[in-house]
Scaffold this active site. Structure first.
Site, PDB file in Angstrom:
ATOM      1  N   TYR A   3     -45.793   7.766 -42.147  1.00 46.47           N
ATOM      2  CA  TYR A   3     -44.467   7.205 -42.424  1.00 46.47           C
ATOM      3  C   TYR A   3     -43.369   8.157 -41.922  1.00 46.47           C
ATOM      4  CZ  TYR A   3     -46.749   3.642 -45.256  1.00 46.47           C
ATOM      5  OH  TYR A   3     -47.530   2.587 -45.658  1.00 46.47           O
TER       6      TYR A   3
ATOM      7  N   ASN B 109     -42.166  -6.414 -43.151  1.00 43.68           N
ATOM      8  CA  ASN B 109     -42.410  -6.793 -41.751  1.00 43.68           C
ATOM      9  C   ASN B 109     -42.690  -8.300 -41.659  1.00 43.68           C
ATOM     10  OD1 ASN B 109     -43.295  -7.115 -39.154  1.00 43.68           O
ATOM     11  ND2 ASN B 109     -45.153  -5.861 -39.395  1.00 43.68           N
TER      12      ASN B 109
ATOM     13  N   CYS C 221     -47.741  -2.787 -38.408  1.00 38.08           N
ATOM     14  CA  CYS C 221     -47.403  -1.905 -39.532  1.00 38.08           C
ATOM     15  C   CYS C 221     -48.669  -1.383 -40.216  1.00 38.08           C
ATOM     16  CB  CYS C 221     -46.498  -2.622 -40.534  1.00 38.08           C
ATOM     17  SG  CYS C 221     -47.205  -4.123 -41.222  1.00 38.08           S
ATOM     18  N   HIS C 222     -49.821  -2.020 -39.920  1.00 42.16           N
ATOM     19  CA  HIS C 222     -51.080  -1.512 -40.486  1.00 42.16           C
ATOM     20  C   HIS C 222     -51.459  -0.163 -39.872  1.00 42.16           C
ATOM     21  CE1 HIS C 222     -52.167  -3.972 -36.953  1.00 42.16           C
ATOM     22  NE2 HIS C 222     -53.174  -3.115 -36.777  1.00 42.16           N
TER      23      HIS C 222
ATOM     24  N   GLU D  27     -60.062  -1.684 -35.352  1.00 43.98           N
ATOM     25  CA  GLU D  27     -59.480  -1.035 -34.175  1.00 43.98           C
ATOM     26  C   GLU D  27     -60.202   0.261 -33.833  1.00 43.98           C
ATOM     27  OE1 GLU D  27     -55.225  -0.769 -34.287  1.00 43.98           O
ATOM     28  OE2 GLU D  27     -54.973  -2.908 -34.726  1.00 43.98           O
TER      29      GLU D  27
END
Lengths: 160, 198
Positions: free
Chosen positions: B137, B160, B168-169, B195
């Protein structure tokens, strides 16, 4: 707060289609339904938040049905079918034909009250006249439908 | 009780479906379809996707309550909202490819009208965090031009409007733990694993 128009279509689409079919017959009902909902979508953002949506839609459908009906009287008809005597076994199309054969006032009263669930007073605003006259027209129309085809398999009607 | 012949009260679902399709086409042709939406199944639950004619405007998880999301769009943007699956086919296809591990970035027109100010700056920065990578963050706050606004970055992520597409993940706590997520902590873990594995 105003709900998404999709919910209006889902909630009222079936009743408006029955009203259009009663007013115009199966062929023109789809055009009237489509024109009703496009017009409603156009006007929707300005509709009062506390408006009676069903009455609003029936008011639009009423006007569209008159427009489509007028256009059809100018259009040359194909072959007119000879009237047939009431059959013993009644199919769905014949029940709908009986609705179409009702006088205008009775057909409107039956469609708007029993198909769309509008109170008589609301219908009187749409069609003109007063609530008592609409009530009588709805009762007379229903009586005719029953006399011709009987009150076969039944579904509970709308609120009075 | 008054009884009507059942034929007069039946509903033909096929006919109504056909009429609905026609309504969507007529509405679009008349410039009256302000927001089109559909849902897409995914490993993290059903996703609501909604678009204006400018582009994709909203992606929402099931846990965010699709009905509530649509009601909020009706309030904030326009109530002229219709379910129009065909208009969102490219979005659905790209999301399916993403979850299949065959797509690493989205190629979609986006409508940013649901975010503004610093939150929008944060979302812009998130678009530059690549697939499979993460930032804290604090790093995002610095990247978005205000290193002290760590808390505001959290708010920007939590609100979001374009989850998954604006990643945002990929924002995690500086201690390496995942942190919160609009789709739930489990969904965030699933996305980060997806991912990392691809």
């Amino acid at each position: 707060m105003k709900q998404p128009f999709e919910q209006i279509v889902a909630a009222h689409g079936p009743a408006v289609l029955r009203v259009c079919r009663a007013m115009l017959g199966v062929q023109d009902a789809e055009d009237a339904w489509s024109e009703t909902f496009v017009a409603a979508l156009r006007a929707y953002p300005e509709l009062a938040a506390d408006a009676n949506v069903e009455a609003w839609l029936v008011t639009i459908a009423h006007r569209k049905a008159i427009d489509v009906g007028r256009a059809n009287t100018r259009r040359p008809m194909a072959v007119a079918e000879p009237p047939e005597p009431p059959p013993v076994a009644v199919d769905d199309d014949q029940v709908w034909a009986a609705v179409r054969d009702l006088p205008d006032r009775q057909r409107e009263a039956v469609a708007y009250h029993w198909f769309a669930g509008l109170p008589y007073a609301e219908i009187a605003v749409i069609t003109g006249g007063n609530a008592d006259a609409v009530r009588r027209a709805a009762a007379d129309g229903l009586k005719t439908l029953r006399r011709v085809y009987g009150a076969t398999p039944t579904t509970k009607g709308a609120r009075s | 009780m008054t009884e009507l012949p059942a034929a007069l009260l039946q509903t033909d679902e096929n006919q109504l479906a056909r009429l609905h399709t026609r309504l969507v086409a007529d509405a679009a042709a008349s410039g009256l379809l302000d927001i089109a939406y559909r849902t897409v199944d995914s490993p993290v639950g059903s996703l609501l996707v909604a678009a204006s004619d400018r582009g994709l405007m909203k992606v929402a998880f099931e846990v965010q309550d699709h009905d509530a999301v649509l009601a909020a769009l009706a309030e904030k943007v326009s109530p002229r909202i219709l379910r129009a699956p065909g208009r969102l086919d490219p979005v659905a296809r790209q999301l399916e490819e993403y979850f299949a591990g065959t797509r690493r970035s989205f190629d979609l027109e986006l409508d940013w009208s649901l975010s503004s100010g610093f939150r929008r700056q944060v979302l812009d920065h998130l678009m530059r965090i690549g697939y499979g990578r993460t930032e804290s963050y604090a790093e995002v706050a610095a990247g978005a031009g205000n290193p002290k606004a760590v808390r505001a970055v959290g708010t920007a992520c939590a609100t979001n409007p374009l989850v998954l597409v604006v990643p945002c993940h990929r924002v995690v706590r500086s201690d390496g733990s995942a942190g919160g997520y609009a789709g739930g902590v489990q969904a965030k873990a699933t996305l980060l694993e997806l991912e990392a594995a691809a």
